[in-house]
Design a protein around this motif. Structure first.
Motif, PDB file in Angstrom:
ATOM      1  N   LYS A 194      14.174  21.753   1.749  1.00  0.00           N
ATOM      2  CA  LYS A 194      13.249  21.829   2.877  1.00  0.00           C
ATOM      3  C   LYS A 194      11.857  21.293   2.545  1.00  0.00           C
ATOM      4  CE  LYS A 194      15.351  25.575   5.529  1.00  0.00           C
ATOM      5  NZ  LYS A 194      15.162  26.927   6.119  1.00  0.00           N
ATOM      6  N   ASP A 195      11.495  21.258   1.267  1.00  0.00           N
ATOM      7  CA  ASP A 195      10.175  20.716   0.930  1.00  0.00           C
ATOM      8  C   ASP A 195      10.157  19.183   0.965  1.00  0.00           C
ATOM      9  OD1 ASP A 195      11.855  20.684  -1.301  1.00  0.00           O
ATOM     10  OD2 ASP A 195      10.174  20.709  -2.710  1.00  0.00           O
ATOM     11  N   HIS A 196      11.311  18.569   1.175  1.00  0.00           N
ATOM     12  CA  HIS A 196      11.395  17.114   1.306  1.00  0.00           C
ATOM     13  C   HIS A 196      11.847  16.688   2.703  1.00  0.00           C
ATOM     14  CE1 HIS A 196      11.105  16.009  -3.094  1.00  0.00           C
ATOM     15  NE2 HIS A 196      11.257  17.323  -3.143  1.00  0.00           N
ATOM     16  N   ALA A 197      12.676  17.507   3.343  1.00  0.00           N
ATOM     17  CA  ALA A 197      13.257  17.127   4.638  1.00  0.00           C
ATOM     18  C   ALA A 197      12.733  17.964   5.800  1.00  0.00           C
ATOM     19  CB  ALA A 197      14.782  17.259   4.572  1.00  0.00           C
ATOM     20  N   GLY A 198      11.723  18.811   5.553  1.00  0.00           N
ATOM     21  CA  GLY A 198      11.264  19.739   6.575  1.00  0.00           C
ATOM     22  C   GLY A 198      10.660  19.097   7.807  1.00  0.00           C
ATOM     23  N   GLY A 199      10.074  17.914   7.669  1.00  0.00           N
ATOM     24  CA  GLY A 199       9.426  17.270   8.811  1.00  0.00           C
ATOM     25  C   GLY A 199      10.214  16.133   9.418  1.00  0.00           C
ATOM     26  N   ARG A 246       0.869  -1.185   0.000  1.00  0.00           N
ATOM     27  CA  ARG A 246       0.000   0.000   0.000  1.00  0.00           C
ATOM     28  C   ARG A 246       0.900   1.227   0.000  1.00  0.00           C
ATOM     29  NH1 ARG A 246      -3.060  -0.191   4.818  1.00  0.00           N
ATOM     30  NH2 ARG A 246      -4.521  -1.578   3.774  1.00  0.00           N
ATOM     31  N   LEU A 247       0.748   2.058  -1.004  1.00  0.00           N
ATOM     32  CA  LEU A 247       1.598   3.230  -1.183  1.00  0.00           C
ATOM     33  C   LEU A 247       0.721   4.482  -1.121  1.00  0.00           C
ATOM     34  CD1 LEU A 247       4.681   3.624  -1.884  1.00  0.00           C
ATOM     35  CD2 LEU A 247       3.902   4.087  -4.219  1.00  0.00           C
ATOM     36  N   THR A 248       1.001   5.380  -0.184  1.00  0.00           N
ATOM     37  CA  THR A 248       0.216   6.605  -0.022  1.00  0.00           C
ATOM     38  C   THR A 248       1.112   7.814  -0.247  1.00  0.00           C
ATOM     39  OG1 THR A 248      -1.253   5.556   1.601  1.00  0.00           O
ATOM     40  CG2 THR A 248      -1.221   7.957   1.545  1.00  0.00           C
ATOM     41  N   VAL A 249       0.793   8.583  -1.275  1.00  0.00           N
ATOM     42  CA  VAL A 249       1.464   9.860  -1.526  1.00  0.00           C
ATOM     43  C   VAL A 249       0.637  10.918  -0.811  1.00  0.00           C
ATOM     44  CG1 VAL A 249       2.317  11.477  -3.251  1.00  0.00           C
ATOM     45  CG2 VAL A 249       2.249   9.025  -3.765  1.00  0.00           C
ATOM     46  N   LEU A 250       1.155  11.440   0.289  1.00  0.00           N
ATOM     47  CA  LEU A 250       0.397  12.359   1.116  1.00  0.00           C
ATOM     48  C   LEU A 250       0.336  13.748   0.491  1.00  0.00           C
ATOM     49  CD1 LEU A 250       1.873  11.155   4.481  1.00  0.00           C
ATOM     50  CD2 LEU A 250      -0.517  10.967   3.824  1.00  0.00           C
ATOM     51  N   ASP A 251      -0.725  14.461   0.807  1.00  0.00           N
ATOM     52  CA  ASP A 251      -0.912  15.828   0.328  1.00  0.00           C
ATOM     53  C   ASP A 251      -0.280  16.771   1.344  1.00  0.00           C
ATOM     54  OD1 ASP A 251      -1.752  18.196  -0.732  1.00  0.00           O
ATOM     55  OD2 ASP A 251      -3.881  17.908  -0.328  1.00  0.00           O
ATOM     56  N   VAL A 252       0.956  17.189   1.066  1.00  0.00           N
ATOM     57  CA  VAL A 252       1.694  18.065   1.986  1.00  0.00           C
ATOM     58  C   VAL A 252       1.939  19.433   1.375  1.00  0.00           C
ATOM     59  CG1 VAL A 252       2.819  16.165   3.206  1.00  0.00           C
ATOM     60  CG2 VAL A 252       3.912  17.150   1.182  1.00  0.00           C
ATOM     61  N   GLY A 253       1.207  19.784   0.306  1.00  0.00           N
ATOM     62  CA  GLY A 253       1.463  21.040  -0.387  1.00  0.00           C
ATOM     63  C   GLY A 253       2.617  20.875  -1.351  1.00  0.00           C
ATOM     64  N   GLN A 254       3.424  21.934  -1.491  1.00  0.00           N
ATOM     65  CA  GLN A 254       4.562  21.878  -2.399  1.00  0.00           C
ATOM     66  C   GLN A 254       5.715  21.161  -1.705  1.00  0.00           C
ATOM     67  OE1 GLN A 254       4.507  22.549  -5.486  1.00  0.00           O
ATOM     68  NE2 GLN A 254       6.669  22.249  -5.942  1.00  0.00           N
ATOM     69  N   GLY A 255       5.705  19.846  -1.803  1.00  0.00           N
ATOM     70  CA  GLY A 255       6.698  19.006  -1.149  1.00  0.00           C
ATOM     71  C   GLY A 255       6.365  17.550  -1.409  1.00  0.00           C
ATOM     72  N   LEU A 256       7.024  16.666  -0.679  1.00  0.00           N
ATOM     73  CA  LEU A 256       6.826  15.236  -0.908  1.00  0.00           C
ATOM     74  C   LEU A 256       6.914  14.471   0.396  1.00  0.00           C
ATOM     75  CD1 LEU A 256       6.549  12.791  -2.838  1.00  0.00           C
ATOM     76  CD2 LEU A 256       9.053  12.769  -3.013  1.00  0.00           C
ATOM     77  N   ALA A 257       5.955  13.557   0.594  1.00  0.00           N
ATOM     78  CA  ALA A 257       5.996  12.598   1.696  1.00  0.00           C
ATOM     79  C   ALA A 257       5.206  11.382   1.257  1.00  0.00           C
ATOM     80  CB  ALA A 257       5.399  13.191   2.971  1.00  0.00           C
ATOM     81  N   VAL A 258       5.828  10.206   1.345  1.00  0.00           N
ATOM     82  CA  VAL A 258       5.220   8.959   0.885  1.00  0.00           C
ATOM     83  C   VAL A 258       5.313   7.928   2.000  1.00  0.00           C
ATOM     84  CG1 VAL A 258       5.255   7.141  -0.868  1.00  0.00           C
ATOM     85  CG2 VAL A 258       5.915   9.479  -1.487  1.00  0.00           C
ATOM     86  N   HIS A 259       4.224   7.181   2.193  1.00  0.00           N
ATOM     87  CA  HIS A 259       4.208   6.093   3.160  1.00  0.00           C
ATOM     88  C   HIS A 259       4.041   4.782   2.403  1.00  0.00           C
ATOM     89  CE1 HIS A 259       1.778   3.641   6.314  1.00  0.00           C
ATOM     90  NE2 HIS A 259       3.073   3.427   6.468  1.00  0.00           N
ATOM     91  N   ALA A 260       5.020   3.877   2.551  1.00  0.00           N
ATOM     92  CA  ALA A 260       4.961   2.547   1.942  1.00  0.00           C
ATOM     93  C   ALA A 260       4.719   1.532   3.055  1.00  0.00           C
ATOM     94  CB  ALA A 260       6.255   2.236   1.203  1.00  0.00           C
ATOM     95  N   GLN A 261       3.658   0.735   2.919  1.00  0.00           N
ATOM     96  CA  GLN A 261       3.282  -0.211   3.967  1.00  0.00           C
ATOM     97  C   GLN A 261       3.143  -1.612   3.379  1.00  0.00           C
ATOM     98  OE1 GLN A 261      -0.782  -0.231   5.876  1.00  0.00           O
ATOM     99  NE2 GLN A 261       0.415   0.381   7.678  1.00  0.00           N
TER     100      GLN A 261
END
Length: 779
Positions: A584-589, A522-537
């Motif tokens: 920062k749009d990839h590593a900010g969190g 299950r692959l979820t591309v999260l809506d984080v605005g102008q950036g990227l965060a993906v959860h692979a489960q």
């Protein structure tokens, strides 16, 4: 009557679940049917009368909420007016809120050179904005009630939409803010009037004066913001770290305007007037002291609610006090449940969108619980026993709502509230209000010292190892079953099998969210605005690929989006965390995520001095790394080990590229690689790049997604992680057309919200904006 009001509330709630609003003709028909049923109910008797009345109330609630929704939707920003400079004249209608880059405020529009909504949420930035070239903002002092002429740039309401996440567009819609934007640097920006008389603006100006005095009297004091919140309801004056502390100990409701505070203030006002009234026989002959006290209590509560911003808890309490005061004036008894029902009706008539806020459910739920445990008792018992019974009822009865809304509850809450409620409600809050009315700073200093002593105890409770229970989001049926179990468990002592209610609450904590089967992803591309965060489960493992942007010094995608999402999904630890590169749009969190969850290992292409490299188990991403979890293969394809020796490499081209595959399909996650890295990947891996799902390189920029790379991957689904109307104008139109020519399905997080894909025996696709579509969401 009470059942009919509950049906009215049900109709309002059902309307707020709709993706589209019914047309005016349909609403007219519903209103006519409701009127007809009301007439029938008036003529009938018994159960048939109750049934007709409930159906009429249900339709009336639905139609009322829909009519107000249509009216609010009509107050919108036309699409052609997005992103252009517009000159508007209006009044600052709220407390200006300062933050690190400027000031935010609500703006009531009086005149405009183009069609804009009547109320805007604006930011006035200090310094320079990237999209404005060399233009610099000189930020003037702003005060509520001032009339300004401003040059603004607006966009329609839009927020990130993720599973279990906060709906920012609903929050804006409830407050009537139908566009957001910022003030442009322009010579035309000028103050026209220092103050515009209007009762609402006068209240806001008074709130601002009190806030300024508190902050001036308590410079560098840790809890000055809490006293501001207690006096004028400005919750944003409280530091974010304190809110986490309050949530961990279950006293959040006390550190702003709560129903208990309003009731206490009303009781104090009623008591003072009653004492004075009884000392004047002439006044007693004109009006009984009881009625005078009721009027004074109501007036005091009304003034406090207005000063506090008139939130849902304050509304509920004021309306309840209104019903009680009217009953006293008319000489009629008012049952507690009837008072609560009438308050519910008034709240929904004034604000049918109140059902969208967690405060609505918690506020009415807590009071309903207190009435429930007190109903039918022959003797109230000792006050200490009553207090203990109330604490027990709140602690147990609010569990389903707290787990459904926040996926956590405080285990130390009963102890924290036992100390904090009397101190905050009966000592600190009165002192803060007296300090607001009297020019004596000593009152503020005393209130702050008492609060500081209380916080020592609260911090000790928060530091206990088992201070808070956190878990997954329970399914709706488990919440309903647990609510029934709470009602059973809280029945009076002596009721047969009362403890069986606890068994109905077990699914609330035991039924975990479903995970993929072995061999599925299950692959979820999260809506984080102008950036990227993906959860692979996979069946038993979780990996996060990038952590989204940083929004401010204390807010980022890690603590605002990823941690709440992972907690709701039942993820208690991460087996891997990959940061593709240092943007920062990839590593900010990343650092917030490391603080909030245990992580087995981390990987990145970050430079040696980056603090993320200090995380346990860190290793550089390198081509050739591979592992398998639960039948799902993970392969690192980029960068090559030799790339780290090339000092001139751009950060984007050092992005970690990961391929995740099952026997039925695979996904290629590409970070921000550009054309030179795409060519290197194609040369090194060739056919191994083929994947059914592709995360568009660099958000679909024109410097990536070369025709050769698109052909080498051959994806049938392409996801663009982009922010709404982002300043980079991603994705590039030519790139979109390039992908579209291949026949691939194109998805965008700004249009579709979070995108969840299932790769395995059965493929599936879930778009959050389709799943949670509501009528206020932008199209």
């Amino acid at each position: 009557m009470r059942l009919a009001i509950l049906c009215f509330a049900l109709g309002v709630w059902f309307l707020q679940r709709q993706a589209e609003l019914p047309a005016w003709a349909v609403l007219a028909a519903l209103a006519a049917v409701a009127a007809g049923l009301t007439f029938v109910a008036w003529r009938l008797r018994g159960r048939r009368r109750a049934l007709a009345a409930c159906l009429a109330a249900l339709l009336a609630g639905f139609a009322w909420a829909a009519a107000l929704g249509q009216w609010r939707l009509a107050d919108r920003l036309p699409e052609e007016n997005e992103g252009r400079d517009i000159r508007v004249t209006g009044v600052i209608a709220s407390l200006p809120q300062s933050y690190e880059n400027g000031v935010r405020f609500e703006f009531a529009v009086e005149q405009s050179e183009a069609v804009v909504p009547s109320r805007l949420s604006l930011a006035w930035y200090a310094g320079q904005r990237p999209e404005e070239d060399d233009a610099r903002h000189v930020l003037p002092p702003l005060h509520a009630g001032e009339r300004w002429q401003l040059s603004v740039r607006l966009k329609r309401p839009h927020g990130n939409l993720n599973p279990h996440g906060f709906d920012y567009e609903a929050w804006l819609f409830e407050r009537g803010l139908r566009a957001t934007g910022y003030v442009r640097a322009a010579e035309a920006n000028r103050r026209l009037d220092a103050f515009v008389w209007h009762p609402a603006y006068a209240v806001e100006r008074l709130r601002a004066l009190i806030r300024a005095r508190f902050l001036r009297a308590l410079p560098e004091h840790d809890y000055a913001g809490v006293l501001v919140a207690l006096a004028v309801g400005d919750q944003r004056a409280i530091d974010g770290g304190l809110w986490q502390l309050f949530a961990r100990t279950g006293i959040t409701h006390l550190m702003s305007i709560s129903g208990l505070h309003v009731t206490m203030v009303a009781a104090l006002g009623a008591w003072l007037v009653s004492c004075l009234w009884r000392r004047r026989p002439a006044l007693m002959l004109r009006l009984p002291a009881q009625k005078a006290a009721a009027a004074a209590g109501w007036a005091t509560a009304c003034a406090y609610c207005l000063l506090a911003g008139f939130g849902v808890p304050a509304q509920r309490t004021l309306f309840m006090l209104t019903v009680v005061a009217l009953a006293l004036w008319l000489g009629r008894a008012a049952a507690g449940s009837r008072v609560l029902a009438l308050a519910l009706l008034l709240v929904l008539l004034v604000d049918p969108w109140a059902v969208l806020s967690a405060g609505f459910w918690l506020s009415f739920g807590a009071v309903a619980l207190l009435f429930y445990i007190g109903a039918g008792r022959l003797a109230p018992g000792h006050w200490l026993a009553q207090w203990g019974r109330a604490q027990w009822a709140i602690a147990i009865g609010m569990l389903p709502a707290l787990l459904a809304l926040f996926q956590q509850f405080s285990l130390v809450s009963p102890l924290a509230n036992a100390v904090a409620i009397p101190l905050v409600s009966f000592v600190i809050t009165p002192l803060a209000l007296l300090a607001a009315a009297l020019p004596f700073d000593a009152l503020l200093l005393l209130a702050h010292q008492l609060l500081a002593w209380l916080m020592l105890f609260i911090e000790w409770l928060a530091d206990l190892p088992l201070a808070v229970w956190q878990q997954h989001a329970p399914p709706a049926w488990a919440v309903l079953l647990a609510t029934l179990g709470c009602a059973w468990l809280l029945l009076p002592r002596g009721f047969p099998a009362r403890w069986n209610g606890a068994f109905l609450m077990l699914p609330l904590v035991l039924v975990a969210p479903a995970r993929p089967a072995p061999g599925e992803l299950r692959l979820t591309v999260l809506d984080v605005g102008q950036g990227l965060a993906v959860h692979a489960q996979t069946a038993a493992h979780d990996l996060v690929y990038d952590t989204g942007p940083q929004f401010s010094p204390d807010a980022n995608s890690g603590n605002r989006i990823l941690l709440p999402y992972l907690r709701a999904e039942g993820v208690r630890r991460l087996d891997g965390l990959i940061l593709t590169h240092e943007d920062k749009d990839h590593a900010g969190g990343a650092l917030s995520l490391l603080d909030g969850l245990p992580v087995a290992w981390t990987a990145s292409s970050l430079p040696q001095d980056h603090p993320f490299r200090e995380a346990p188990g860190h290793r550089p991403c390198a081509d050739g790394q591979a592992w398998e979890w639960d039948g799902v293969r993970f392969e690192m394809l980029h960068p090559a080990a030799a790339d780290y020796d090339k000092a001139a490499r751009k950060s984007n081209d050092m992005s970690c590229v990961l391929k995740v595959g099952t026997d039925q399909g695979s996904a290629l996650l590409t970070g921000d690689i550009e054309t030179i890295s795409e060519q290197a990947l194609s040369k090194r891996h060739g056919e191994r790049l083929r994947a059914e799902v592709l995360l568009a390189p660099h958000h679909g920029s024109r410097t990536s997604s070369s025709p050769e790379f698109i052909a080498a991957v051959g994806a049938d689904t392409v996801v663009f992680p982009v922010g709404y109307r982002n300043r980079f104008r991603h994705p590039n139109l030519a790139v979109m057309e390039r992908y579209g020519a291949t026949g691939a399905r194109l998805l965008r997080t700004d249009h579709d919200g979070a995108v969840t894909m299932r790769l395995g025996a059965s493929r599936g696709l879930t778009l959050e904006r389709e799943t949670r579509r509501r009528y206020w969401h932008g199209r």
